[in-house]
Enzyme design. Sequence first.
Site, PDB file in Angstrom:
ATOM      1  CB  THR A 192      -9.868  24.194   6.841  1.00 53.15           C
ATOM      2  OG1 THR A 192      -9.259  23.776   5.606  1.00 53.15           O
ATOM      3  CG2 THR A 192     -10.346  22.958   7.583  1.00 53.15           C
ATOM      4  CG  ASP A 237     -18.183  23.085   4.185  1.00 55.19           C
ATOM      5  OD1 ASP A 237     -18.859  22.051   4.376  1.00 55.19           O
ATOM      6  OD2 ASP A 237     -17.678  23.760   5.102  1.00 55.19           O
TER       7      ASP A 237
END
Length: 296
Positions: A160, A158
């Site tokens: 950036t 999860d």
Amino acid sequence: MNALDLWIKETHQDSVALSFKVENTLFSGKSPFQQVDIVKTRDHGAMLLNDGIIMVSERDEFVYHEMISHVPLSVHPAPSRVLVIGGGDGGTVREVVKHDSISRVVMVEIDEMVVNACREHMPSVSHALKDPRVELIIGDGVKYVATTDETFDVVLIDSTDPIGPAAPLFDRQFYQNVAGILTEDGIMISQAESPFYDFKIQSAMLANQRPFFNRLHLYTFTNLTYPGGLWSFGFGANALCPLTDFDPNRIRASGIQTRYYTPEIHASAFMLPKFVQENLSDMLDPLPSLDKAFIK
Ligand code: SAM
């Protein structure tokens, strides 16, 4: 005097801009890794931005967090141990712990400022970080997967975008290490960016994953606050198929409350638009057509 006309603006690839009306700033800080801001928007709730890039808004975060979690957790026959890399806002962990079969969630987030800011200003997203099954490690996910002696049924990346500390989360070595800590039926989900804008990132990511997974698929979902609206996740596994190994009745009988994810959404998410199929056809493995898929 009129109230100030405040807007938050994210630009993407220097050619697209996304703006949201802001009422006030809830948090603003500079960590060793990035600028971290949480603003109260007028119509999208609290919104987290890392280095000016929108991460989550209270209005639509349930879509992303349900799709990253319930897809693999509904395919794996008995998911128990989950690793989340990144995920600082806590939304992914909140969805993972809804599954009774989960015994342990390790979340490795590099930036403590993100976690603390979301704990204080986005409790609707971060509240499950308190779940006793969750271990939060403030550290680099790249190092964690290279050194842990634990194994996991599901690994959720999860992250950036592939810039700054997240760049190595898209590298071959990282995926090799993830494959090495997955159990036999293990599944890896990776944040796979925009099918409209990020074809190059997607193809590089899939090429780096290819040597370590027998099966590579992509599934899409809609994201109100991301550029272009259409977003995607990668599904990597050695044994399990996201459609034929998916038992819709398990999630239906589980009583798990969702607002976006359904068994029908699960199946249709893997039915890719033609332009995406054409772009990535030589990187993805075939799937059965819907009429042959699981929905009985
Ligand atoms: N869940 C959100 C969403 O809906 O898109 C966004 C993802 S979450 C905010 C991304 C997190 O990845 C950030 O908090 C960032 O600090 C973290 N991150 C970036 N590189 C990392 C690394 N190498 N190890 C661990 N966490 C990392």
